[in-house]
Design a protein around this motif. Sequence first.
Motif, PDB file in Angstrom:
ATOM      1  N   LEU A  56     -59.461   9.270  -8.651  1.00  0.00           N
ATOM      2  CA  LEU A  56     -58.985  10.800  -8.849  1.00  0.00           C
ATOM      3  C   LEU A  56     -60.109  11.695  -8.793  1.00  0.00           C
ATOM      4  N   GLY A  57     -61.157  11.719  -9.613  1.00  0.00           N
ATOM      5  CA  GLY A  57     -62.246  12.454  -9.623  1.00  0.00           C
ATOM      6  C   GLY A  57     -61.775  13.753 -10.269  1.00  0.00           C
ATOM      7  N   ASP A  58     -62.037  14.852  -9.767  1.00  0.00           N
ATOM      8  CA  ASP A  58     -61.629  16.309  -9.833  1.00  0.00           C
ATOM      9  C   ASP A  58     -60.106  16.605  -9.397  1.00  0.00           C
ATOM     10  N   ALA A  59     -59.615  15.696  -8.729  1.00  0.00           N
ATOM     11  CA  ALA A  59     -58.319  16.021  -7.772  1.00  0.00           C
ATOM     12  C   ALA A  59     -57.265  16.760  -8.630  1.00  0.00           C
ATOM     13  N   THR A  60     -56.331  17.535  -8.103  1.00  0.00           N
ATOM     14  CA  THR A  60     -55.479  17.816  -8.857  1.00  0.00           C
ATOM     15  C   THR A  60     -54.215  18.044  -7.817  1.00  0.00           C
ATOM     16  N   GLY A  61     -53.084  18.549  -8.208  1.00  0.00           N
ATOM     17  CA  GLY A  61     -51.989  18.819  -7.529  1.00  0.00           C
ATOM     18  C   GLY A  61     -51.595  17.742  -6.445  1.00  0.00           C
ATOM     19  N   LEU A  62     -51.263  18.060  -5.018  1.00  0.00           N
ATOM     20  CA  LEU A  62     -50.942  16.944  -4.371  1.00  0.00           C
ATOM     21  C   LEU A  62     -51.910  16.061  -3.805  1.00  0.00           C
ATOM     22  N   ALA A  63     -53.274  16.439  -4.030  1.00  0.00           N
ATOM     23  CA  ALA A  63     -54.422  15.614  -3.569  1.00  0.00           C
ATOM     24  C   ALA A  63     -54.430  14.365  -4.629  1.00  0.00           C
ATOM     25  N   ALA A  64     -54.042  14.936  -5.978  1.00  0.00           N
ATOM     26  CA  ALA A  64     -53.858  13.822  -7.001  1.00  0.00           C
ATOM     27  C   ALA A  64     -52.835  13.100  -6.738  1.00  0.00           C
ATOM     28  N   LEU A  65     -51.932  13.511  -6.446  1.00  0.00           N
ATOM     29  CA  LEU A  65     -50.440  12.784  -6.444  1.00  0.00           C
ATOM     30  C   LEU A  65     -50.821  11.669  -5.030  1.00  0.00           C
ATOM     31  N   ARG A  66     -51.488  12.211  -4.034  1.00  0.00           N
ATOM     32  CA  ARG A  66     -51.599  11.232  -3.088  1.00  0.00           C
ATOM     33  C   ARG A  66     -52.429   9.975  -3.510  1.00  0.00           C
ATOM     34  N   VAL A  67     -53.495  10.098  -4.192  1.00  0.00           N
ATOM     35  CA  VAL A  67     -54.165   9.057  -4.860  1.00  0.00           C
ATOM     36  C   VAL A  67     -53.341   8.161  -5.727  1.00  0.00           C
ATOM     37  N   PHE A  68     -52.408   8.872  -6.373  1.00  0.00           N
ATOM     38  CA  PHE A  68     -51.599   8.216  -7.352  1.00  0.00           C
ATOM     39  C   PHE A  68     -50.535   7.303  -6.654  1.00  0.00           C
ATOM     40  N   CYS A  69     -50.197   7.967  -5.469  1.00  0.00           N
ATOM     41  CA  CYS A  69     -49.145   6.981  -4.678  1.00  0.00           C
ATOM     42  C   CYS A  69     -49.798   5.884  -3.856  1.00  0.00           C
ATOM     43  N   HIS A  70     -51.004   6.359  -3.347  1.00  0.00           N
ATOM     44  CA  HIS A  70     -51.544   5.309  -2.664  1.00  0.00           C
ATOM     45  C   HIS A  70     -52.090   3.985  -3.427  1.00  0.00           C
ATOM     46  N   GLU A  71     -52.134   4.254  -4.542  1.00  0.00           N
ATOM     47  CA  GLU A  71     -52.489   3.113  -5.641  1.00  0.00           C
ATOM     48  C   GLU A  71     -51.172   2.182  -5.967  1.00  0.00           C
ATOM     49  N   VAL A  72     -50.235   3.004  -6.228  1.00  0.00           N
ATOM     50  CA  VAL A  72     -49.119   2.558  -6.211  1.00  0.00           C
ATOM     51  C   VAL A  72     -48.018   1.640  -5.129  1.00  0.00           C
ATOM     52  N   MET A  73     -48.394   2.246  -4.174  1.00  0.00           N
ATOM     53  CA  MET A  73     -47.555   1.946  -3.106  1.00  0.00           C
ATOM     54  C   MET A  73     -48.164   0.614  -2.341  1.00  0.00           C
ATOM     55  N   PRO A  74     -47.199  -0.438  -2.095  1.00  0.00           N
ATOM     56  CA  PRO A  74     -48.032  -1.810  -1.633  1.00  0.00           C
ATOM     57  C   PRO A  74     -48.569  -1.672  -0.009  1.00  0.00           C
ATOM     58  N   VAL A  75     -49.546  -0.838   0.123  1.00  0.00           N
ATOM     59  CA  VAL A  75     -50.241  -0.481   1.510  1.00  0.00           C
ATOM     60  C   VAL A  75     -51.375  -1.384   1.734  1.00  0.00           C
ATOM     61  N   GLU A  76     -52.062  -1.795   0.828  1.00  0.00           N
ATOM     62  CA  GLU A  76     -53.510  -2.795   0.831  1.00  0.00           C
ATOM     63  C   GLU A  76     -53.149  -4.166   0.217  1.00  0.00           C
ATOM     64  N   ASP A  77     -53.875  -4.883   0.187  1.00  0.00           N
ATOM     65  CA  ASP A  77     -53.798  -6.417  -0.026  1.00  0.00           C
ATOM     66  C   ASP A  77     -53.612  -6.308  -1.436  1.00  0.00           C
ATOM     67  N   VAL A  78     -54.426  -5.689  -2.209  1.00  0.00           N
ATOM     68  CA  VAL A  78     -54.184  -5.944  -3.827  1.00  0.00           C
ATOM     69  C   VAL A  78     -52.803  -5.270  -4.304  1.00  0.00           C
ATOM     70  N   THR A  79     -52.412  -3.946  -3.662  1.00  0.00           N
ATOM     71  CA  THR A  79     -51.299  -3.472  -4.046  1.00  0.00           C
ATOM     72  C   THR A  79     -49.798  -4.371  -3.498  1.00  0.00           C
ATOM     73  N   ARG A  80     -50.206  -5.159  -2.345  1.00  0.00           N
ATOM     74  CA  ARG A  80     -49.059  -5.805  -2.047  1.00  0.00           C
ATOM     75  C   ARG A  80     -48.854  -7.177  -2.895  1.00  0.00           C
ATOM     76  N   GLN A  81     -49.955  -7.611  -3.307  1.00  0.00           N
ATOM     77  CA  GLN A  81     -50.193  -8.682  -4.524  1.00  0.00           C
ATOM     78  C   GLN A  81     -49.410  -8.148  -5.742  1.00  0.00           C
ATOM     79  N   GLU A  82     -49.779  -7.036  -6.315  1.00  0.00           N
ATOM     80  CA  GLU A  82     -49.346  -6.303  -7.331  1.00  0.00           C
ATOM     81  C   GLU A  82     -47.825  -6.078  -7.208  1.00  0.00           C
ATOM     82  N   ALA A  83     -47.197  -5.842  -6.014  1.00  0.00           N
ATOM     83  CA  ALA A  83     -45.975  -5.556  -6.172  1.00  0.00           C
ATOM     84  C   ALA A  83     -44.978  -6.870  -6.134  1.00  0.00           C
TER      85      ALA A  83
END
Length: 138
Positions: free
Chosen positions: A76-103
């Motif tokens: 996240l760093g200093d990101a706010t607004g939509l940039a921060a929301l994108r970071v959050f969504c990227h980590e929650v959505m099953p789009v990488e190996d680790v997030t697919r395993q977590e899902a």
Amino acid sequence: MPKQVDHAQRRAEIANAAWRVIAERGIDAATMRAIADEMGMANGALKHYFPGKNAVIRTAFTRVVDNTDARVRDRLGDATGLAALRVFCHEVMPVEDVTRQEARVVLPFWQRALADAELESVYDAAMAAWRERIGGVL
């Protein structure tokens, strides 16, 4: 002299083993015996750390949420607004190996939480924290 065991570390190891079993074989396959086998332990040894399967599943789910939160904080760093929301969504959505395993852990947990008040309260608390985090960055 008896071997000294770090109980918090052992609980984390058991939760990680449960996480792997659930992700690879499904939540129904995550029996206490399967988790013990994954760790190379005796089935009865798990009972010293967790009273039953629900407690292990709850801890595996909580571990996923904690890992997701840590990745979000790191990225996240200093990101706010939509940039921060994108970071959050990227980590929650099953789009990488680790997030697919977590899902594979989270989705069956959600299904169980629908019929189990204890698991539902864990789910509700995690989602309330995520809603608060999203509201905070927006």
